[in-house]
Write a protein that holds these residues in place. Structure first.
Motif, PDB file in Angstrom:
ATOM      1  N   SER A 175       0.887  -1.369  -0.075  1.00  0.00           N
ATOM      2  CA  SER A 175       0.060  -0.022  -0.156  1.00  0.00           C
ATOM      3  C   SER A 175       0.248   0.960   0.235  1.00  0.00           C
ATOM      4  N   THR A 176       1.596   1.595   0.101  1.00  0.00           N
ATOM      5  CA  THR A 176       2.870   2.593   0.540  1.00  0.00           C
ATOM      6  C   THR A 176       3.972   2.083  -0.248  1.00  0.00           C
ATOM      7  N   ASP A 177       4.275   3.387  -1.238  1.00  0.00           N
ATOM      8  CA  ASP A 177       5.414   3.832  -2.369  1.00  0.00           C
ATOM      9  C   ASP A 177       6.853   3.223  -1.310  1.00  0.00           C
ATOM     10  N   LYS A 178       6.746   3.601  -0.387  1.00  0.00           N
ATOM     11  CA  LYS A 178       8.389   3.378   0.188  1.00  0.00           C
ATOM     12  C   LYS A 178       8.308   2.239   0.774  1.00  0.00           C
ATOM     13  N   ILE A 231       0.454   6.993   7.496  1.00  0.00           N
ATOM     14  CA  ILE A 231       0.312   6.245   6.209  1.00  0.00           C
ATOM     15  C   ILE A 231      -1.587   6.302   5.949  1.00  0.00           C
ATOM     16  N   GLU A 232      -1.741   6.359   5.063  1.00  0.00           N
ATOM     17  CA  GLU A 232      -3.016   6.816   4.976  1.00  0.00           C
ATOM     18  C   GLU A 232      -3.588   5.438   5.021  1.00  0.00           C
ATOM     19  N   PHE A 233      -2.639   4.355   4.341  1.00  0.00           N
ATOM     20  CA  PHE A 233      -3.928   2.979   4.328  1.00  0.00           C
ATOM     21  C   PHE A 233      -4.478   2.423   5.676  1.00  0.00           C
TER      22      PHE A 233
END
Length: 473
Positions: A162-165, A192-194
């Motif tokens: 879910s995260t680009d990082k 963490i937007e998720f």
């Protein structure tokens, strides 16, 4: 919507108890109450639940458990501070873990989030989800903190992707999570937007109304929301309060007079916050010693306070203004409950309202009208759970059996929680009478008042006669 709540080793709940808002399939009464579960058909969620029990049985402790968990999730903890969890005190349970778990739906997905903790650390934490349109539950994360306070977090694939990082960034957040801090809280702080839907549910959907709590933003709603003002006015009219209208009144705000009750420090902070407010705007001024104030600062930085007033008609049919403080305590209580009822009828946003002591200061018939209105005007995404002593509401014409719950405390001071659905009863049973006769438990136990020694061997009549003579003398 709330599906299930589990708590353990918190206040009077020594053992794990589970409160459920899932409808019992066998109960075919009031089918119109049931809401379809977002994850699919054949799963029904209840819109309302009433919780009964004797004084001190643990009803408010259940609400307090929800409030504690919400505060811990939203506010977090400070470094090197203990977690203010209140464990079961009538035994050696202070160092044993407490448990909190919430199963809920939000925007079409179902979440299961929980944690175990002591005063010194979060021992376990977990989050699972059934995504919208799916049937299978997946793990988002599972956190464990060891005895030497090292935190490790296992991430599910969906969460990692879910995260680009990627996972390195999640590992970095996990390593920085203090033993006394929830990983969910730490991750939200790190944007963490998720995980925002879970945080939003606790912060915006889950609403706790305690007995003495005053509705926030009441003045603003009356001032700018015409539909809200009309709703409140109409309900107060129909309730026989004598109120004909609800509106607002503006008056000049005097800093020295209105802030007189504050300490010098609080007064200085209030003045500083007022000075920082932009011109031509409304804002709430917090007053820890009195009610909050709605203020307006005009283009010339002049301050105006705005307060709610009620209006009654006099003998000449002229409207007369009353300050809200001049109304009875029961009317004031009703006014502060009505925003919750208005939210239920709007139905635009998901809301789970948990209300402690609904019947405080309310006439039994008014409590009944309030609940009937809550059932009839609710939206499909909203719920209300309330505690009460009002046996007038114990009526199968109002509730389903699975919407009625009881809290009972045994001789060891341990609270238990169970539903009326666990009892086999006839549809025509006089529920109120059965409850007061002890058929379902959760009532006060009274000993023999003769043992108090008030009467000795003399009759009450003799005592009253003697007292009368002494007063006459």
């Amino acid at each position: 919507m709330l599906i299930q709540l589990t708590i353990g080793n918190f206040l009077s709940f020594r053992d794990e108890v589970t409160f459920s808002m899932v409808g019992v399939d066998e109960d075919r009464e009031h089918i119109d109450h049931l809401c379809e579960h977002p994850i699919g058909k054949n799963h029904s969620i209840l819109p309302i639940a009433a919780i009964y029990g004797a004084n001190g049985a643990g009803k408010s402790n259940l609400i307090e458990a929800v409030s504690f968990a919400k505060d811990l999730i939203i506010e977090g903890t400070r470094s090197n501070k203990s977690i203010p969890v209140s464990t079961f005190k009538l035994g050696n349970y202070s160092n044993k873990p407490s448990k909190f778990e919430f199963i809920f739906t939000y925007k079409g997905s179902q979440y299961s989030y929980g944690f175990k903790l002591t005063r010194s650390q979060i021992l376990e934490e977990w989050l699972h989800c059934i995504p919208k349109g799916k049937k299978r539950e997946i793990m988002y994360f599972k956190r464990v903190t060891s005895a030497d306070k090292e935190t490790t977090v296992e991430f599910g694939k969906v969460f990692k992707d879910s995260t680009d990082k990627g996972q390195p960034f999640l590992d970095f957040i996990a390593e920085g999570t203090r033993p006394n801090q929830l990983f969910l809280t730490e991750a939200i702080d790190k944007n963490i937007e998720f995980l925002m839907p879970i945080s939003n549910w606790f912060q915006e959907v889950l609403t706790i109304v305690k007995p003495e709590l005053q509705a926030s933003g009441l003045e603003v709603n009356v001032l700018i929301n015409k539909s809200f003002t009309a709703f409140v006015t109409e309900f107060l009219k129909l309730s026989g309060t004598g109120i004909d209208a609800v509106t607002t009144k503006e008056s000049e705000f005097n800093l020295s007079r209105h802030l007189l009750s504050l300490s010098k420090r609080d007064r200085d902070e209030a003045i500083e916050s007022i000075n920082d407010i932009d011109s031509d705007s409304y804002f709430m001024l917090n007053n820890p010693y009195d009610r909050d104030l709605l203020l307006f600062k005009d283009d010339e930085d002049r301050l105006t306070s705005i307060e709610i007033i009620t209006q009654h008609r006099d003998e000449n049919d002229i409207l007369v203004d009353f300050a809200i403080d001049e109304e009875s305590e029961g009317t004031q209580r009703l006014i502060h409950l009505l925003p919750a009822l208005f939210v239920l009828q709007e139905g635009a946003d998901e809301k789970v309202i948990i209300l402690d002591e609904l019947d405080r200061r309310l006439h039994p018939l008014l409590s009944r009208k309030f609940i009937e209105a809550a059932i009839n005007c609710r939206g499909k995404k909203n719920q209300i759970v309330f505690t009460t002593h009002d046996t007038n509401l114990l009526d199968l014409e109002i509730f389903r059996r699975d919407e009625i719950w009881f809290v009972e405390k045994d001789k060891q001071g341990i609270s238990s929680l169970y539903s009326l659905a666990e009892f086999k009863i006839k549809p025509d049973l006089q529920l109120e009478k059965g409850y007061l006769n002890g058929r379902f438990g959760a009532i006060p136990f009274f000993g023999n008042i003769q043992n108090l020694g008030w009467f000795n061997d003399r009759s009450t009549a003799d005592l009253i006669e003697d007292a009368t003579v002494r007063v006459g003398e």
